[in-house]
Design a protein around this motif. Sequence first.
Motif, PDB file in Angstrom:
ATOM      1  N   SER A   1       4.345  -9.613  -4.179  1.00 38.74           N
ATOM      2  CA  SER A   1       4.702  -8.510  -3.285  1.00 38.74           C
ATOM      3  C   SER A   1       3.479  -7.801  -2.713  1.00 38.74           C
ATOM      4  N   LEU A   2       2.285  -8.164  -3.192  1.00 38.11           N
ATOM      5  CA  LEU A   2       1.071  -7.498  -2.737  1.00 38.11           C
ATOM      6  C   LEU A   2       0.694  -7.964  -1.331  1.00 38.11           C
ATOM      7  N   THR A   3       0.158  -7.045  -0.550  1.00 39.34           N
ATOM      8  CA  THR A   3      -0.285  -7.353   0.808  1.00 39.34           C
ATOM      9  C   THR A   3      -1.807  -7.483   0.867  1.00 39.34           C
ATOM     10  N   TYR A   4      -2.492  -6.530   0.237  1.00 35.55           N
ATOM     11  CA  TYR A   4      -3.953  -6.513   0.198  1.00 35.55           C
ATOM     12  C   TYR A   4      -4.403  -6.417  -1.261  1.00 35.55           C
ATOM     13  N   VAL A   5      -5.471  -7.119  -1.591  1.00 35.31           N
ATOM     14  CA  VAL A   5      -6.107  -6.989  -2.905  1.00 35.31           C
ATOM     15  C   VAL A   5      -7.612  -6.956  -2.656  1.00 35.31           C
ATOM     16  N   SER A   6      -8.312  -6.074  -3.387  1.00 35.85           N
ATOM     17  CA  SER A   6      -9.752  -5.885  -3.149  1.00 35.85           C
ATOM     18  C   SER A   6     -10.558  -6.102  -4.428  1.00 35.85           C
TER      19      SER A   6
ATOM     20  N   PRO B   1       3.975  -2.358   2.825  1.00 35.08           N
ATOM     21  CA  PRO B   1       2.760  -3.054   2.386  1.00 35.08           C
ATOM     22  C   PRO B   1       2.114  -2.368   1.180  1.00 35.08           C
ATOM     23  N   ILE B   2       1.508  -3.170   0.312  1.00 32.88           N
ATOM     24  CA  ILE B   2       0.850  -2.654  -0.896  1.00 32.88           C
ATOM     25  C   ILE B   2      -0.602  -3.094  -0.906  1.00 32.88           C
ATOM     26  N   TRP B   3      -1.487  -2.154  -1.221  1.00 29.28           N
ATOM     27  CA  TRP B   3      -2.906  -2.457  -1.463  1.00 29.28           C
ATOM     28  C   TRP B   3      -3.148  -2.283  -2.962  1.00 29.28           C
ATOM     29  N   TYR B   4      -3.653  -3.339  -3.606  1.00 32.44           N
ATOM     30  CA  TYR B   4      -3.950  -3.265  -5.038  1.00 32.44           C
ATOM     31  C   TYR B   4      -5.452  -3.253  -5.250  1.00 32.44           C
TER      32      TYR B   4
ATOM     33  N   VAL C   1       6.543  -0.438  -8.723  1.00 33.36           N
ATOM     34  CA  VAL C   1       6.110  -0.138  -7.354  1.00 33.36           C
ATOM     35  C   VAL C   1       6.241  -1.392  -6.482  1.00 33.36           C
ATOM     36  N   CYS C   2       5.871  -2.542  -7.029  1.00 33.51           N
ATOM     37  CA  CYS C   2       5.995  -3.782  -6.264  1.00 33.51           C
ATOM     38  C   CYS C   2       7.450  -4.058  -5.895  1.00 33.51           C
ATOM     39  N   ARG C   3       8.348  -3.802  -6.819  1.00 39.82           N
ATOM     40  CA  ARG C   3       9.765  -4.050  -6.538  1.00 39.82           C
ATOM     41  C   ARG C   3      10.285  -3.120  -5.454  1.00 39.82           C
TER      42      ARG C   3
END
Length: 580
Positions: A403-408, A381-384, A371-373
Amino acid sequence: MVAAHKADIPVFVTGGIGGVHRDGENSLDVSADLTELGRTPVAVVSAGIKSILDIPKTLEFLETQGVTVATFGPNKDFPAFFTPNSGVQSPINVTDVKEAAELIDCSLSLGLQSGILIAVPIPQSLAADGDLIEGAIQQALSEAKNQGITGKEVTPFILQRVNELTQGKSLQANEALIRNNALIGSQIAKELADLRRCKGQSSNQNNNCNNRTFPEVKGHEPGGRPVVIGASIVDLLASVNQDNIMHTGRTYQGSLQVAYGGVGRNIADCLSRLGSRPLFISAVGNDEHAQALLTYCKNMDQSAISTLSDYNTGTYCAVLDNEGELLFGIGDMDINDQITPQMVSTWESSIVQSPLVCMDGNIPTETIEYVCRICKENHVPIWYEPTCQMKAKKPFQSDAWKSLTYVSPNLNELRMMYGSLEGEETVNFDYETSFTDQLRECLQLSRILLQHIDCLVITLGENGALIVRNTEPEDKLICGKTNQEEEEFLGMTSAVHYPIGNVDPDRKITSVSGAGDCLSAGIIHSILQGYDSDTCIKAGMMVAQMTLEDSQPVPACITASTITPETVQKWAPWQPSRMM
């Protein structure tokens, strides 16, 4: 209809639909069209129902299936294919394509899994031939009855006989009707697309769309749907009513409840209730747990949930203390390992069109990397959502995390991410640090992550959340195509602490399950709506607080109308504390 729905095409055009056959109350002969309309959220544009069928019973059946039926035109007269009036009325009518689009948008935004039928009367230019054909139909019906033709032989007999009696005019009229339906249907689809772009892709609250900008994805039309990839889990919640729990085999007084969770499912459920229409990619077994879960999740689009007969539906038993805090859990979640890159690639076109993709840590590492690729290649944008301490490190075992945009993460998940990059021996997993020390540690651990990740939403339990970014806090949170290649940032630019706001001291925390997921969903929904960053974070916290007071991970009281910039700022009029 199924193919259109899976391709995310909301409007489907046909000539006419099937229905309840005459004497259907005895023969039980009901066209499959009707049951499909009851379980597939697509708008079907047709010329109504042929009078060879039982139109009143057909409309009653559609009502039972929860299908919205509307006549297109100035009145509610339901058309009978070749004639504009069947003698039966629709529940409602839409006077033009704009009203039809608004009806479809409203119905689909509710997350119901039933369709909409728009019945278009025959054009006036064909009305004369329509009367001739209707007369031939009635004659053919009479002949069929006199000749004792019944069951499945009735329809082919009538169609052939009508074609003979009208000398081919019925076929010509049929073709003209289909062309008219296609014209009306395409106009409705265009109006619906314009309406959705106006509603969902800008924070501008007026009705002028000329100055609005929409997220674009390379090679695709703008304005795709958010995609959530993650687990669907049946949660068994065991709440103990006593203090001082001892692991001695003793039975404690408490309560048992069934809830429906999974981090990905919770986020997709919350986004659906807020009106963001996510595509949810997940897997369940072919068992009673799956049936119950899917029934509960009728408000969600289930088209991308795979049923795997060789695996159990994910199940998790959580034991909570009398404050609602988790003591320990037991999970049967092997099915999540089957959410493979191959499975997810089925929906690759939806992923690359998405304004934002969210994935949880329950899915396999190779799927996260896939998914990141894909998202990196298409600037999505990716939220992990890390899920737990051990799963938090999955993207950080390779360069996928860049490649991640947001991490929570929470603090321990953040520690694990940092340790994956710098070595676990560099991290102190001390649970007893003060709040001030926790803030200091969060700032220290975040710096290396913010060299590539845009924003960390660090949850701090009763102390709220810390938002650290590599931009200024007032800058918009990223949504849609970024139009930038991967680059390394200098690191942290801003850190803002959001305390838990507007808390009733007498409130009872029912369960913390799902609160973090709803925090993420509230923020994601607000990002998609184009709200300013302060409103986005407060909206997430407002949704999370609603979750704490409900036994279900995603309360039914969460709706689009409860989370607006006005309600959010009224709930939290205070300003957060900027740390740097």
